[in-house]
Design a protein around this motif. Structure first.
Motif, short mmCIF file in Angstrom:
data_model
loop_
_atom_site.label_atom_id
_atom_site.label_comp_id
_atom_site.label_asym_id
_atom_site.label_seq_id
_atom_site.Cartn_x
_atom_site.Cartn_y
_atom_site.Cartn_z
N PHE A 281 -0.25 16.65 -13.78
CA PHE A 281 -0.81 16.37 -12.31
C PHE A 281 -1.42 17.86 -12.08
O PHE A 281 -0.80 18.78 -12.40
N VAL A 282 -2.53 17.89 -11.56
CA VAL A 282 -3.19 18.92 -11.39
C VAL A 282 -3.51 19.31 -10.02
O VAL A 282 -3.97 18.39 -9.42
N VAL A 283 -3.63 20.57 -9.62
CA VAL A 283 -3.98 20.79 -8.22
C VAL A 283 -5.31 21.84 -8.33
O VAL A 283 -5.10 22.90 -9.04
N PRO A 284 -6.50 21.03 -7.97
CA PRO A 284 -7.63 21.93 -8.14
C PRO A 284 -7.86 23.10 -7.40
O PRO A 284 -7.23 23.36 -6.19
N ARG A 285 -8.58 24.25 -7.69
CA ARG A 285 -8.63 25.57 -6.66
C ARG A 285 -9.50 25.06 -5.65
O ARG A 285 -10.50 24.07 -5.93
N PRO A 286 -9.50 25.63 -4.48
CA PRO A 286 -10.43 25.39 -3.46
C PRO A 286 -11.88 25.38 -3.72
O PRO A 286 -12.41 26.29 -4.49
N GLY A 287 -12.68 24.29 -3.53
CA GLY A 287 -14.01 24.46 -3.61
C GLY A 287 -14.49 23.95 -5.24
O GLY A 287 -15.46 24.00 -5.59
N HIS A 288 -13.34 23.54 -5.97
CA HIS A 288 -13.52 23.13 -7.32
C HIS A 288 -12.98 21.58 -7.45
O HIS A 288 -12.21 21.21 -8.39
N GLU A 289 -13.36 20.65 -6.50
CA GLU A 289 -13.07 19.30 -6.78
C GLU A 289 -13.33 18.74 -8.02
O GLU A 289 -14.94 18.79 -7.99
N PRO A 290 -12.72 18.32 -8.98
CA PRO A 290 -13.37 17.71 -10.29
C PRO A 290 -13.75 16.33 -10.23
O PRO A 290 -13.44 15.61 -9.49
N GLY A 291 -15.01 16.21 -10.99
CA GLY A 291 -15.28 14.94 -11.33
C GLY A 291 -15.00 14.37 -12.41
O GLY A 291 -14.02 14.86 -13.36
N VAL A 292 -15.48 13.04 -12.86
CA VAL A 292 -15.02 12.39 -14.07
C VAL A 292 -15.09 13.06 -15.29
O VAL A 292 -14.38 13.25 -15.96
N ASP A 293 -16.40 14.12 -15.23
CA ASP A 293 -16.53 14.79 -16.64
C ASP A 293 -15.32 16.02 -16.78
O ASP A 293 -14.98 16.08 -17.92
N LYS A 294 -15.06 16.80 -15.85
CA LYS A 294 -14.04 17.72 -15.65
C LYS A 294 -12.82 17.10 -16.13
O LYS A 294 -11.98 17.33 -16.91
N LEU A 295 -12.42 15.80 -15.69
CA LEU A 295 -11.24 15.33 -15.92
C LEU A 295 -10.92 14.79 -17.41
O LEU A 295 -10.07 14.86 -18.06
N ARG A 296 -12.34 14.00 -17.91
CA ARG A 296 -12.32 14.02 -19.11
C ARG A 296 -12.20 14.84 -20.13
O ARG A 296 -11.32 14.75 -21.41
N ALA A 297 -12.75 15.94 -20.04
CA ALA A 297 -12.72 17.22 -20.60
C ALA A 297 -11.20 17.68 -20.77
O ALA A 297 -10.92 18.22 -21.83
N LEU A 298 -10.61 17.81 -19.49
CA LEU A 298 -9.14 18.17 -19.64
C LEU A 298 -8.37 17.46 -20.51
O LEU A 298 -7.36 17.63 -21.38
N ARG A 299 -8.52 16.06 -20.41
CA ARG A 299 -7.68 15.01 -21.23
C ARG A 299 -8.00 15.24 -22.71
O ARG A 299 -7.27 15.33 -23.40
N GLU A 300 -9.26 15.34 -23.22
CA GLU A 300 -9.76 15.47 -24.34
C GLU A 300 -9.24 16.79 -24.92
O GLU A 300 -8.57 16.91 -26.08
N MET A 301 -9.02 17.75 -24.03
CA MET A 301 -8.70 19.12 -24.53
C MET A 301 -7.13 19.10 -25.01
O MET A 301 -6.77 19.51 -25.98
N LEU A 302 -6.58 18.65 -23.82
CA LEU A 302 -4.89 18.09 -24.12
C LEU A 302 -4.55 17.16 -25.47
O LEU A 302 -3.57 17.62 -26.35
N GLU A 303 -5.42 16.29 -25.65
CA GLU A 303 -5.21 15.46 -26.76
C GLU A 303 -5.41 16.16 -28.12
O GLU A 303 -4.86 16.01 -29.12
N GLU A 304 -6.50 17.15 -28.03
CA GLU A 304 -6.81 18.00 -29.22
C GLU A 304 -5.82 19.19 -29.35
O GLU A 304 -5.77 19.54 -30.66
#
Length: 329
Positions: A281-304
């Motif tokens: 569960f992630v709470v984004p910083r104000p003004g940094h609403e994540p898109g699909v690309d950022k969510l995918r990058a976070l998921r891939e980073m954690l899996e690696e």
């Protein structure tokens, strides 16, 4: 459909890195060797057991020792199956199911043997340990019992130590439990030898006492295995092989918190066997609403980040769920 395929994490044995897959193949070979050794051991112990309660308890323990390697081999075959609609998390939990079966059988048989041995002690049963003619000489059967127990206690100890070296990098609790049981088999052999020799010097009760000691060892193995397996199946927080908090949990959450657009993060984990399901569960910083690309990058980073984090789901929330905050405290 491309998006669905991209999000699918597999959760088969191919979820493991090549190093772990090779270790898994080595573990399978060790378990087949264990089964072969048990066949020989059970035959030898059964031939000389006679009316000794300690020998019968040792024979029963050897018979039950088939369960962990069989459970391990069945589980490793099951996890090769692909996830499907009925099993969306894959089949890695076959490991925990085998763990429950083995633990339940150990607990049931150990309890039965304790009661049986205690009754023999209460009723003052005196086990007849006679003689046998071997190579033209009359030999006390007790010496054969001692020899068999001494010889058959060596192999499982060696195999147990070899399995322990594989269980930690694989984080395989069935293999670890099997290795722990094998490593402790020398105690069963020693208790049985003491019981038989005790009868030989006239301590009729030594046999029943030795049988109770062996039975208590079986019950302890059953309780510890069953407790760990049930804990994993009820989605408790994943633990390492010794029952402590899994070390990767905090490290994975810290890695998520260090992402530049993340203000705060927490996660819950589900132990699937060799791999972990992570829902972060992630709470984004104000003004940094994540898109699909950022969510995918976070998921891939954690899996690696670690091979065990093979099934990761990222969820954007306004605040961290309260129960996760309480756990961190």
């Amino acid at each position: 459909m491309a998006g669905v395929d991209e999000a699918s994490t597999g959760l088969r044995v191919d979820a493991l890195p090549e190093k772990q897959r090779e270790l898994l193949r080595k573990a399978e070979r060790l378990e087949w060797i264990t089964i072969g050794a048990l066949v020989v051991t059970i035959t030898m112990v059964g031939v000389v057991a006679g009316q000794s309660q300690a020998m019968k308890a040792a024979w029963a323990e050897d018979l039950l020792s088939f369960l962990p390697p069989i459970a391990f081999l069945v589980a490793t075959r099951m996890i090769r199956k692909k996830p499907d609609a009925k099993h969306p998390y894959g089949h890695h939990r076959a490991v925990a199911v085998g763990h429950v079966v083995a633990g339940s059988a150990l607990l049931a048989m150990g309890s039965y043997l304790i009661i049986s041995s205690a009754m023999g002690l209460i009723e003052m049963e005196r086990p007849p340990i006679g003689t046998v003619v071997l190579f033209g000489h009359s030999i006390w059967i007790g010496w054969l019992m001692v020899a068999v127990m001494a010889v058959t206690s060596i192999v499982p100890v060696v195999l147990g130590r070899m399995k322990l070296k594989l269980a930690e990098p694989l984080q395989d609790k069935v293999l670890y439990a099997d290795a722990d049981m094998n490593k402790a088999d020398w105690m069963t052999g020693l208790a049985t030898i003491v019981g038989v020799l005790g009868v030989g010097i006239g301590l009729w009760w030594a046999d029943a006492v030795a049988a109770i000691v062996v039975s208590l060892s079986i019950v302890w193995d059953g309780v510890t295995n069953l407790r760990t397996a049930v804990r994993d199946l009820t989605d408790a927080r994943p633990t390492d092989l010794d029952g402590n908090k899994h070390p990767i949990l905090d490290k994975a959450v810290n890695a998520a918190q260090r992402v530049d657009w993340v203000r705060d993060a927490a996660a819950r984990f589900r132990d699937l066997g060799h791999v972990l399901h992570m829902e972060v569960f992630v709470v984004p910083r104000p003004g940094h609403e994540p898109g699909v690309d950022k969510l995918r990058a976070l998921r891939e980073m954690l899996e690696e980040f670690n091979y065990q984090l093979h099934d990761v789901v990222v969820t954007v929330v306004e605040e961290i769920p309260e129960f996760l905050v309480e756990e961190d405290r």
